[in-house]
Design a protein around this motif. Structure first.
Motif, PDB file in Angstrom:
ATOM      1  N   GLN A  54       0.782  -1.232   0.000  1.00 18.65           N
ATOM      2  CA  GLN A  54       0.000   0.000   0.000  1.00 18.65           C
ATOM      3  C   GLN A  54       0.812   1.280   0.000  1.00 18.65           C
ATOM      4  N   GLY A  55       2.124   1.166  -0.113  1.00 17.32           N
ATOM      5  CA  GLY A  55       2.960   2.357  -0.068  1.00 17.32           C
ATOM      6  C   GLY A  55       3.098   2.849   1.355  1.00 17.32           C
ATOM      7  N   MET A  56       3.904   3.893   1.514  1.00 14.74           N
ATOM      8  CA  MET A  56       4.115   4.436   2.858  1.00 14.74           C
ATOM      9  C   MET A  56       2.891   5.207   3.325  1.00 14.74           C
ATOM     10  N   LEU A  57       2.472   4.897   4.520  1.00 10.11           N
ATOM     11  CA  LEU A  57       1.338   5.585   5.128  1.00 10.11           C
ATOM     12  C   LEU A  57       1.785   6.952   5.646  1.00 10.11           C
ATOM     13  N   PRO A  58       0.840   7.894   5.800  1.00  6.55           N
ATOM     14  CA  PRO A  58       1.207   9.218   6.300  1.00  6.55           C
ATOM     15  C   PRO A  58       1.948   9.169   7.641  1.00  6.55           C
ATOM     16  N   GLN A  59       1.531   8.288   8.542  1.00  5.57           N
ATOM     17  CA  GLN A  59       2.202   8.206   9.836  1.00  5.57           C
ATOM     18  C   GLN A  59       3.626   7.669   9.704  1.00  5.57           C
ATOM     19  N   THR A  60       3.895   6.911   8.660  1.00 11.23           N
ATOM     20  CA  THR A  60       5.261   6.434   8.418  1.00 11.23           C
ATOM     21  C   THR A  60       6.145   7.600   8.005  1.00 11.23           C
ATOM     22  N   HIS A  61       5.625   8.476   7.162  1.00 11.14           N
ATOM     23  CA  HIS A  61       6.376   9.686   6.791  1.00 11.14           C
ATOM     24  C   HIS A  61       6.656  10.538   8.034  1.00 11.14           C
ATOM     25  N   ASP A  62       5.673  10.654   8.921  1.00 10.46           N
ATOM     26  CA  ASP A  62       5.862  11.405  10.170  1.00 10.46           C
ATOM     27  C   ASP A  62       6.946  10.767  11.034  1.00 10.46           C
ATOM     28  N   TYR A  63       6.929   9.443  11.126  1.00  8.66           N
ATOM     29  CA  TYR A  63       7.927   8.717  11.907  1.00  8.66           C
ATOM     30  C   TYR A  63       9.333   8.980  11.361  1.00  8.66           C
ATOM     31  N   ILE A  64       9.490   8.896  10.053  1.00  9.16           N
ATOM     32  CA  ILE A  64      10.798   9.127   9.428  1.00  9.16           C
ATOM     33  C   ILE A  64      11.275  10.548   9.720  1.00  9.16           C
ATOM     34  N   ARG A  65      10.388  11.532   9.602  1.00  6.96           N
ATOM     35  CA  ARG A  65      10.755  12.920   9.914  1.00  6.96           C
ATOM     36  C   ARG A  65      11.206  13.058  11.363  1.00  6.96           C
ATOM     37  N   SER A  66      10.466  12.456  12.280  1.00  7.39           N
ATOM     38  CA  SER A  66      10.810  12.541  13.701  1.00  7.39           C
ATOM     39  C   SER A  66      12.172  11.917  13.984  1.00  7.39           C
ATOM     40  N   ILE A  67      12.411  10.747  13.438  1.00  7.88           N
ATOM     41  CA  ILE A  67      13.688  10.067  13.672  1.00  7.88           C
ATOM     42  C   ILE A  67      14.829  10.860  13.046  1.00  7.88           C
ATOM     43  N   THR A  68      14.609  11.416  11.878  1.00 11.11           N
ATOM     44  CA  THR A  68      15.640  12.221  11.206  1.00 11.11           C
ATOM     45  C   THR A  68      15.992  13.442  12.045  1.00 11.11           C
ATOM     46  N   LEU A  69      14.988  14.111  12.610  1.00  9.24           N
ATOM     47  CA  LEU A  69      15.242  15.268  13.474  1.00  9.24           C
ATOM     48  C   LEU A  69      15.983  14.863  14.750  1.00  9.24           C
ATOM     49  N   LEU A  70      15.562  13.771  15.353  1.00 10.56           N
ATOM     50  CA  LEU A  70      16.241  13.298  16.570  1.00 10.56           C
ATOM     51  C   LEU A  70      17.688  12.901  16.274  1.00 10.56           C
ATOM     52  N   ARG A  71      17.877  12.254  15.166  1.00 11.18           N
ATOM     53  CA  ARG A  71      19.239  11.837  14.790  1.00 11.18           C
ATOM     54  C   ARG A  71      20.135  13.065  14.616  1.00 11.18           C
ATOM     55  N   ALA A  72      19.628  14.074  13.955  1.00  8.14           N
ATOM     56  CA  ALA A  72      20.406  15.320  13.762  1.00  8.14           C
ATOM     57  C   ALA A  72      20.716  15.968  15.110  1.00  8.14           C
TER      58      ALA A  72
END
Length: 85
Positions: free
Chosen positions: A62-80
């Motif tokens: 089904q492709g990436m769900l909206p909450q998956t995009h949110d999760y990736i953004r959150s992890i990317t910000l935390l990693r930075a």
């Protein structure tokens, strides 16, 4: 890390070891092995995070769900945040 018991069993077989997911160090090892496998199969850190969060099969269906995009953004910000300290 949160690794499903079935995933832990697969990782144990693939890597010739017994992983006790209730043991913190072994759970971390399982998570790292899983993320490594996901990076290799998807080719990107974002793809690996998506596969970890949503499941690779779900993304294929089904492709990436909206909450998956949110999760990736959150992890990317935390990693930075943690790598700049």
């Amino acid at each position: 890390m949160q690794v499903l018991p079935s995933t832990g069993r697969v990782l144990s077989r693939q890597h010739g070891m017994t992983l006790d997911l209730l043991d913190a160090q072994e759970n971390i090892t399982a998570g790292v092995l899983l993320l490594r496998q996901l990076v290799l199969s998807t080719g990107t850190a974002d793809g690996a995070l998506a596969g970890y969060y949503q499941g690779a099969g779900s993304i294929a269906r089904q492709g990436m769900l909206p909450q998956t995009h949110d999760y990736i953004r959150s992890i990317t910000l935390l990693r930075a945040r943690f790598t700049s300290s």
